[in-house]
Design an enzyme around this catalytic site. Structure first.
Site, PDB file in Angstrom:
ATOM      1  CB  THR A  74      11.388 -56.191   9.084  1.00 50.79           C
ATOM      2  OG1 THR A  74      10.206 -56.656   8.446  1.00 50.79           O
ATOM      3  CG2 THR A  74      12.170 -55.318   8.135  1.00 50.79           C
ATOM      4  CG  HIS A 217       2.682 -59.222  13.739  1.00 48.39           C
ATOM      5  ND1 HIS A 217       1.959 -59.156  12.580  1.00 48.39           N
ATOM      6  CD2 HIS A 217       3.968 -58.963  13.395  1.00 48.39           C
ATOM      7  CE1 HIS A 217       2.779 -58.844  11.575  1.00 48.39           C
ATOM      8  NE2 HIS A 217       3.993 -58.716  12.051  1.00 48.39           N
ATOM      9  CB  THR A 253      15.043 -50.404  27.793  1.00 47.46           C
ATOM     10  OG1 THR A 253      16.058 -49.557  28.321  1.00 47.46           O
ATOM     11  CG2 THR A 253      14.233 -51.007  28.927  1.00 47.46           C
ATOM     12  CB  CYS A 340      -0.920 -50.109  -4.948  1.00 47.98           C
ATOM     13  SG  CYS A 340      -1.494 -48.791  -5.991  1.00 47.98           S
TER      14      CYS A 340
HETATM   15  N1  PLP Z   1       8.927 -62.619   6.473  1.00 49.06           N
HETATM   16  C1  PLP Z   1       7.756 -63.174   6.144  1.00 49.06           C
HETATM   17  C2  PLP Z   1       7.741 -64.517   5.508  1.00 49.06           C
HETATM   18  C3  PLP Z   1       6.570 -62.497   6.400  1.00 49.06           C
HETATM   19  O1  PLP Z   1       5.406 -63.032   6.074  1.00 49.06           O
HETATM   20  C4  PLP Z   1       6.630 -61.215   6.990  1.00 49.06           C
HETATM   21  C5  PLP Z   1       5.403 -60.427   7.219  1.00 49.06           C
HETATM   22  O2  PLP Z   1       4.482 -60.452   6.461  1.00 49.06           O
HETATM   23  C6  PLP Z   1       7.888 -60.691   7.330  1.00 49.06           C
HETATM   24  C7  PLP Z   1       9.015 -61.422   7.063  1.00 49.06           C
HETATM   25  C8  PLP Z   1       8.029 -59.345   7.983  1.00 49.06           C
HETATM   26  O3  PLP Z   1       7.419 -59.353   9.217  1.00 49.06           O
HETATM   27  P1  PLP Z   1       7.298 -57.979  10.072  1.00 49.06           P
HETATM   28  O4  PLP Z   1       6.560 -57.032   9.210  1.00 49.06           O
HETATM   29  O5  PLP Z   1       6.554 -58.377  11.281  1.00 49.06           O
HETATM   30  O6  PLP Z   1       8.671 -57.542  10.336  1.00 49.06           O
END
Ligand code: PLP
Length: 402
Positions: A74, A217, A253, A340
């Protein structure tokens, strides 16, 4: 009988691989220093940071200095879009325009809507077909002299459809050659590759990408670490001011242990990808076959151009949320497409943009498989799924006496 614990929500997040934890361990205490410090402790940390950056660059076919570590996809997406569009807005006579699709992750859509609201950009949406695919033939009519960015996700996180990123990249390369002759701005190409990194070879030159965003992650590194690939020369204005870290693109950092973990996770992905992708694809096929035996269950997304790990379905006559809860009761963790909001279930923007009606879109369920998914787990799911759906349908019709 003990309830099983079956995790089929790997597209939401993955557990951290023990090999990644081991690689990270020295960076809590032993090699804890700030990589910007000049003493020997700092230099040891800087060396580890450089090594991790090299590994990530190598994975993407990029240059060392083109890797910007962030906190998540994000943030990378925000930096890419806000950074580029702010930069153009401040020096263009016309408002810069960006082309995207209505099925992007909210990280892309909300960021662009924010910029549009500020008056800094104008969004043009490419249509997608009922499987979620964009069509190259639609680009011509959307591209304007003021277009400076195309942002299209590689793998859709809800339905698993894979976009023709290489073809789009090639098309943009040719379009940019023509634009140069006309004296028009170059169109930069960004892709949200968050759901693709764990399963596809991503070479930024072969795909002609200028920017790419992802989170650790989703491929067995910890939450809280991400990457922005930023091709040399792409003009962005940094969004986090302060020190000169990350080649002046993102102050603060560096989160060294997580960066080392992300790099290790990518090395594992690279090494195991071909075998693991085949294994997961076979399990997905088995799952799809089993699910489709239940009347009123439909596969969504593209049948050919699909990611190996995501299986999305619509179930007639039930709410996805109820299926999620029923499966959770049976020890199976999945996700549903509806979100939701203020106590009301809102159908997914992805499914609506694919032309699925709001009532049908409410019945969507996503299964996502990963490194520890076993065949016996898929078989258990296939065994209990018909009964769970039948029960929910009976409850829906009000003929359950319990
Ligand atoms: N873009 C896609 C295609 C994703 O599947 C996700 C997370 O589900 C994101 C962006 C956002 O990832 P994060 O919440 O790790 O910033």
């Amino acid at each position: 009988m003990n309830k099983p614990k079956i995790y089929l929500d790997y597209a939401a997040t993955t557990p951290v691989d023990p090999r990644v934890i081991k690689a990270m361990a020295p960076f809590w205490q032993e090699k804890f220093a700030n990589p910007s410090s000049l003493h020997f402790f700092g230099q040891e940390a800087k060396q580890a940071l450089d090594q991790a950056r090299s590994k990530v660059a190598q994975f993407l076919g990029a240059k060392f200095e083109e890797i910007v570590f962030t906190s998540c996809a994000t943030e990378s997406i925000n930096l890419a879009h806000k950074g580029l569009l702010e930069n153009f807005y401040l020096r263009m006579k016309e408002k810069p325009r960006v082309i995207t699709t209505p099925i992007e992750h909210k990280a892309v859509l909300a960021t662009l809507e924010h910029l549009q609201k500020l008056g800094w950009a104008k969004i043009d949406y490419l249509k997608v077909d009922q499987t979620g695919l964009v069509s190259l033939s639609d680009f011509d009519s959307l591209i304007k002299p003021e277009t400076v960015l195309v942002s299209i996700g590689f793998v859709n996180n809800e339905v698993g459809t894979v976009q023709p990123i290489k073809k789009i990249g090639n098309w943009l390369k040719l379009a940019n050659e023509k634009r140069k002759k006309q004296g028009w701005a170059k169109i930069y190409f960004h892709s949200d590759v968050t759901q693709a990194v764990g399963h596809f070879k991503i070479n930024v030159d072969k795909l002609n990408l200028d920017l790419a965003s992802f989170s650790g992650h989703k491929f067995y590194a910890p939450k809280g670490i991400g990457v922005l690939y930023l091709r040399s020369g792409v003009p962005i204005t940094r969004q986090q001011d302060g020190g000169s870290q990350e080649n002046h693109q993102r102050a603060g950092t560096e989160n060294l242990s997580f960066i080392v973990g992300l790099a290790k996770a990518l090395v594992i992905v690279e090494k195991e990808r071909s075998q693991e992708t085949k294994r997961i694809r076979n399990l997905s096929k088995r799952l799809i076959k089993g699910l489709l035996k239940v009347p009123g269950v439909h596969l969504i997304g593209n049948c050919q151009e699909r990611a190996p790990h995501i299986v999305s379905i619509l179930v007639d006559g039930v709410e996805g949320e109820s299926v999620l809860l029923a499966l959770s009761d049976l020890g199976i963790a999945v996700s549903s497409g509806s979100a939701c909001t203020s106590g009301e279930l809102k159908p997914s923007h992805v499914l609506l943009a694919m032309g699925i009606s709001p009532s049908k879109a409410h019945g969507s369920i996503r299964f996502s498989l990963g490194r520890w998914t076993m065949r016996k787990e898929i078989d258990y799911l296939i065994k209990v799924f018909p009964g769970a759906i039948e029960k929910l349908r009976r409850i829906g019709k009000g003929i359950n006496k319990n």
